[in-house]
Design an enzyme around this catalytic site. Structure first.
Site, PDB file in Angstrom:
ATOM      1  N   VAL A  29      14.384  -3.705 -48.547  1.00 34.85           N
ATOM      2  CA  VAL A  29      15.224  -5.060 -47.944  1.00 34.85           C
ATOM      3  C   VAL A  29      14.782  -6.172 -48.755  1.00 34.85           C
ATOM      4  O   VAL A  29      15.558  -7.368 -49.191  1.00 34.85           O
ATOM      5  CB  VAL A  29      14.862  -5.471 -46.501  1.00 34.85           C
ATOM      6  CG1 VAL A  29      15.480  -6.999 -46.189  1.00 34.85           C
ATOM      7  CG2 VAL A  29      15.894  -4.512 -45.679  1.00 34.85           C
ATOM      8  N   PHE A  30      13.497  -6.553 -49.268  1.00 37.38           N
ATOM      9  CA  PHE A  30      13.086  -7.692 -50.188  1.00 37.38           C
ATOM     10  C   PHE A  30      13.962  -7.271 -51.454  1.00 37.38           C
ATOM     11  O   PHE A  30      13.958  -8.741 -51.938  1.00 37.38           O
ATOM     12  CB  PHE A  30      11.648  -7.431 -50.242  1.00 37.38           C
ATOM     13  CG  PHE A  30      11.079  -8.638 -50.969  1.00 37.38           C
ATOM     14  CD1 PHE A  30      10.740  -9.503 -49.985  1.00 37.38           C
ATOM     15  CD2 PHE A  30      10.711  -8.624 -52.245  1.00 37.38           C
ATOM     16  CE1 PHE A  30      10.091 -11.018 -50.710  1.00 37.38           C
ATOM     17  CE2 PHE A  30      10.002 -10.008 -52.515  1.00 37.38           C
ATOM     18  CZ  PHE A  30       9.714 -10.799 -51.867  1.00 37.38           C
TER      19      PHE A  30
ATOM     20  N   VAL B 147      17.419  -2.358 -43.373  1.00 38.94           N
ATOM     21  CA  VAL B 147      16.755  -2.215 -42.033  1.00 38.94           C
ATOM     22  C   VAL B 147      15.291  -2.726 -42.226  1.00 38.94           C
ATOM     23  O   VAL B 147      14.723  -1.954 -43.080  1.00 38.94           O
ATOM     24  CB  VAL B 147      16.979  -1.076 -41.244  1.00 38.94           C
ATOM     25  CG1 VAL B 147      16.488  -0.003 -41.791  1.00 38.94           C
ATOM     26  CG2 VAL B 147      16.337  -1.170 -39.840  1.00 38.94           C
ATOM     27  N   VAL B 148      14.647  -3.522 -41.348  1.00 41.60           N
ATOM     28  CA  VAL B 148      13.411  -3.811 -41.259  1.00 41.60           C
ATOM     29  C   VAL B 148      13.054  -3.501 -39.616  1.00 41.60           C
ATOM     30  O   VAL B 148      13.706  -4.175 -38.699  1.00 41.60           O
ATOM     31  CB  VAL B 148      13.083  -5.310 -41.869  1.00 41.60           C
ATOM     32  CG1 VAL B 148      11.534  -5.377 -41.490  1.00 41.60           C
ATOM     33  CG2 VAL B 148      13.563  -5.703 -42.953  1.00 41.60           C
ATOM     34  N   ILE B 149      12.169  -2.761 -39.487  1.00 37.54           N
ATOM     35  CA  ILE B 149      11.630  -2.236 -38.314  1.00 37.54           C
ATOM     36  C   ILE B 149      10.247  -3.237 -37.950  1.00 37.54           C
ATOM     37  O   ILE B 149       9.282  -2.767 -38.955  1.00 37.54           O
ATOM     38  CB  ILE B 149      11.595  -0.890 -37.905  1.00 37.54           C
ATOM     39  CG1 ILE B 149      12.798  -0.394 -37.946  1.00 37.54           C
ATOM     40  CG2 ILE B 149      10.761  -0.587 -36.492  1.00 37.54           C
ATOM     41  CD1 ILE B 149      13.065   1.073 -37.928  1.00 37.54           C
TER      42      ILE B 149
ATOM     43  N   THR C 275       2.029  -6.182 -38.119  1.00 35.50           N
ATOM     44  CA  THR C 275       1.575  -7.443 -38.995  1.00 35.50           C
ATOM     45  C   THR C 275       2.872  -8.614 -39.169  1.00 35.50           C
ATOM     46  O   THR C 275       3.793  -8.194 -38.979  1.00 35.50           O
ATOM     47  CB  THR C 275       1.126  -6.661 -40.614  1.00 35.50           C
ATOM     48  OG1 THR C 275       2.544  -6.283 -41.026  1.00 35.50           O
ATOM     49  CG2 THR C 275       0.256  -5.726 -40.419  1.00 35.50           C
TER      50      THR C 275
ATOM     51  N   HIS D 110       4.271  -8.776 -41.891  1.00 34.02           N
ATOM     52  CA  HIS D 110       5.331  -8.570 -42.943  1.00 34.02           C
ATOM     53  C   HIS D 110       6.676  -8.328 -42.520  1.00 34.02           C
ATOM     54  O   HIS D 110       7.449  -8.802 -43.302  1.00 34.02           O
ATOM     55  CB  HIS D 110       4.889  -7.067 -43.246  1.00 34.02           C
ATOM     56  CG  HIS D 110       5.805  -6.267 -44.249  1.00 34.02           C
ATOM     57  ND1 HIS D 110       6.723  -5.573 -44.032  1.00 34.02           N
ATOM     58  CD2 HIS D 110       5.749  -6.675 -45.605  1.00 34.02           C
ATOM     59  CE1 HIS D 110       7.474  -4.982 -45.149  1.00 34.02           C
ATOM     60  NE2 HIS D 110       6.644  -5.596 -45.973  1.00 34.02           N
TER      61      HIS D 110
ATOM     62  N   PHE E 200      26.125  -9.612 -44.244  1.00 39.23           N
ATOM     63  CA  PHE E 200      24.986  -9.377 -43.649  1.00 39.23           C
ATOM     64  C   PHE E 200      24.671  -8.356 -42.825  1.00 39.23           C
ATOM     65  O   PHE E 200      24.808  -8.462 -41.735  1.00 39.23           O
ATOM     66  CB  PHE E 200      24.384 -10.705 -43.245  1.00 39.23           C
ATOM     67  CG  PHE E 200      22.934 -10.820 -42.875  1.00 39.23           C
ATOM     68  CD1 PHE E 200      21.997 -11.071 -43.866  1.00 39.23           C
ATOM     69  CD2 PHE E 200      22.525 -10.362 -41.744  1.00 39.23           C
ATOM     70  CE1 PHE E 200      20.533 -11.075 -43.623  1.00 39.23           C
ATOM     71  CE2 PHE E 200      21.062 -10.608 -41.417  1.00 39.23           C
ATOM     72  CZ  PHE E 200      20.064 -10.873 -42.458  1.00 39.23           C
TER      73      PHE E 200
END
Length: 162
Positions: A58-59, A80-82, A86, A88, A113
């Site tokens: 994603v970055f 997707v970011v789960i 942390t 992050h 998006f």
């Protein structure tokens, strides 16, 4: 369900638009669902053969979307970011959101998006447009970008009538 209250917007003919998809690679099952949802939206909007570019995560979506935006009428960003244990999650989600917004505004190009920001994998699966999913965020992101690109095309041709 987060999709409650979503607009019911009928697909329109977007065969004349140039569209690119930039998709992250992490969480392959979820990503396959998001990409398939975007492909369903393209078919419903009569769009053939959009370009699909894969990136590691994603970055990397904003910089790639920025490279594509000058040559396309719309870019759809999927990922997707789960959440983990942390910060992050927060850094990646904020960077992706801010970066994709900047791409859209700097290039006057709609960026769909389709980045899921979820607390756990089940939430991502529920939104990925897979069999049994409650929502189809890949479809929604692609459809929104196509609808916006068509509106911008009308505005630019001075043919927009509200």
């Amino acid at each position: 369900m987060a999709g409650h209250g979503a607009p019911d917007i009928a697909p329109i003919d977007c065969h004349d638009l140039r569209v690119a998809v930039v998709a992250a690679s992490w969480h392959s099952v979820v990503m396959d669902g998001l990409i398939a949802g975007a492909q369903r939206a393209f078919a419903d909007h009569k769009l053939e053969a959009p370009v699909v570019v894969r990136v590691p995560g994603v970055f990397e979506l904003p910089v790639t979307a920025g490279a594509l935006a000058p040559s396309y009428d719309a870019v759809i960003a999927l990922g997707v970011v789960i959440r983990g244990g942390t910060p992050h999650f927060d850094y990646v989600c904020n960077a992706a959101t801010d970066g994709l917004t900047r791409v859209s505004l700097d290039h006057h190009t709609p960026v769909g998006f389709g980045v899921l920001t979820c607390d756990n994998e089940q939430q991502a699966l529920d939104r990925a447009g897979l069999e049994g999913s409650n929502e189809d965020k890949g479809y929604e992101a692609a459809s929104a970008a196509l609808q916006t690109a068509a509106t911008l095309k009308k505005i630019r041709s001075r043919g927009f009538v509200g």
